[in-house]
Design a protein around this motif. Structure first.
Motif, PDB file in Angstrom:
ATOM      1  N   SER A  22       0.839  -1.239  -0.013  1.00 45.89           N
ATOM      2  CA  SER A  22       0.123   0.093  -0.196  1.00 45.89           C
ATOM      3  C   SER A  22       1.128   1.383   0.009  1.00 45.89           C
ATOM      4  CB  SER A  22      -0.917   0.043   1.189  1.00 45.89           C
ATOM      5  OG  SER A  22      -0.164   0.230   2.526  1.00 45.89           O
ATOM      6  N   PHE A  23       0.275   2.400  -0.251  1.00 40.59           N
ATOM      7  CA  PHE A  23       1.019   3.593  -0.097  1.00 40.59           C
ATOM      8  C   PHE A  23       1.656   3.752   1.147  1.00 40.59           C
ATOM      9  CE2 PHE A  23       0.796   8.364   0.779  1.00 40.59           C
ATOM     10  CZ  PHE A  23       1.390   8.817  -0.222  1.00 40.59           C
ATOM     11  N   GLU A  24       1.261   3.218   2.301  1.00 40.53           N
ATOM     12  CA  GLU A  24       1.783   3.355   3.670  1.00 40.53           C
ATOM     13  C   GLU A  24       3.207   2.744   3.707  1.00 40.53           C
ATOM     14  OE1 GLU A  24       0.838   5.235   6.441  1.00 40.53           O
ATOM     15  OE2 GLU A  24      -0.802   5.956   5.256  1.00 40.53           O
ATOM     16  N   ALA A  53      -3.217   9.945   4.255  1.00 42.89           N
ATOM     17  CA  ALA A  53      -1.688   9.532   4.904  1.00 42.89           C
ATOM     18  C   ALA A  53      -1.812   9.678   6.215  1.00 42.89           C
ATOM     19  CB  ALA A  53      -0.501  10.012   4.220  1.00 42.89           C
ATOM     20  N   SER A  54      -1.056   8.811   7.248  1.00 39.32           N
ATOM     21  CA  SER A  54      -1.114   8.698   8.478  1.00 39.32           C
ATOM     22  C   SER A  54       0.003   9.775   8.719  1.00 39.32           C
ATOM     23  CB  SER A  54      -0.424   7.314   9.043  1.00 39.32           C
ATOM     24  OG  SER A  54       0.983   7.224   8.747  1.00 39.32           O
ATOM     25  N   GLU A  55      -0.273  10.209  10.098  1.00 36.68           N
ATOM     26  CA  GLU A  55       0.646  11.523  10.780  1.00 36.68           C
ATOM     27  C   GLU A  55       2.180  11.021  10.592  1.00 36.68           C
ATOM     28  OE1 GLU A  55       0.059  14.684  11.137  1.00 36.68           O
ATOM     29  OE2 GLU A  55      -2.088  14.211  10.541  1.00 36.68           O
ATOM     30  N   ALA A  59       4.823  13.138   8.337  1.00 33.57           N
ATOM     31  CA  ALA A  59       6.217  13.338   8.950  1.00 33.57           C
ATOM     32  C   ALA A  59       7.244  13.055   8.378  1.00 33.57           C
ATOM     33  CB  ALA A  59       6.186  13.273  10.683  1.00 33.57           C
ATOM     34  N   LYS A  60       7.419  11.726   7.902  1.00 33.43           N
ATOM     35  CA  LYS A  60       8.591  11.094   7.221  1.00 33.43           C
ATOM     36  C   LYS A  60       8.771  11.784   5.779  1.00 33.43           C
ATOM     37  CE  LYS A  60      11.265   7.193   6.252  1.00 33.43           C
ATOM     38  NZ  LYS A  60      11.487   5.748   6.551  1.00 33.43           N
ATOM     39  N   ILE A  61       7.623  11.936   5.023  1.00 34.54           N
ATOM     40  CA  ILE A  61       7.608  12.521   3.786  1.00 34.54           C
ATOM     41  C   ILE A  61       8.318  14.179   4.007  1.00 34.54           C
ATOM     42  CG2 ILE A  61       6.459  13.435   1.932  1.00 34.54           C
ATOM     43  CD1 ILE A  61       4.471  10.767   2.150  1.00 34.54           C
TER      44      ILE A  61
END
Length: 119
Positions: A22-24, A53-55, A59-61
């Motif tokens: 998945s995107f995650e 997207a998850s937080e 944050a990583k992106i």
């Protein structure tokens, strides 16, 4: 089911697992690989894809982008307002395709095994 396939045919199971992410999963990329992916994708697709997207992934992106680019992306996400889920999924699919293309070219490594460990 995937585990049974892997038990019977390890190579086939691994190939299927590799294609089904998945995107995650991009949150699990090493920083350099994530930065490589981010250079490949259009900012508007990235902004739309991040709406769901998850937080942690957000944050990583943001951390993988130069400060000015991260600020610009945050502004673009805010300006988007509500986005249809099918549009978010389409934007995420464009990014997933870029990830797959880069992985197949050997330019990045995608770790789809949540139990993988490095000593």
């Amino acid at each position: 089911l995937l585990m049974r396939i892997e038990e019977r045919n390890g190579e086939l199971g691994a190939a299927i697992r590799k294609k089904l992410f998945s995107f995650e999963v991009i949150g699990g990329l090493q920083v350099a690989d994530l930065q490589r992916v981010l250079r490949e994708v259009d900012t508007s697709n990235l902004a739309i894809s991040m709406k769901s997207a998850s937080e942690v992934l957000r944050a990583k992106i943001f951390a993988g982008l130069p400060k000015r680019a991260a600020e610009s992306l945050r502004e673009e996400i805010e300006m988007l307002g509500p986005v249809r889920l099918k549009d978010v999924e389409a934007a995420q699919d464009v990014i997933i395709q870029a990830v797959r293309r880069l992985e197949e070219a050997g330019e990045i490594t995608v770790n789809t095994d949540p139990n993988a460990m490095v000593a």
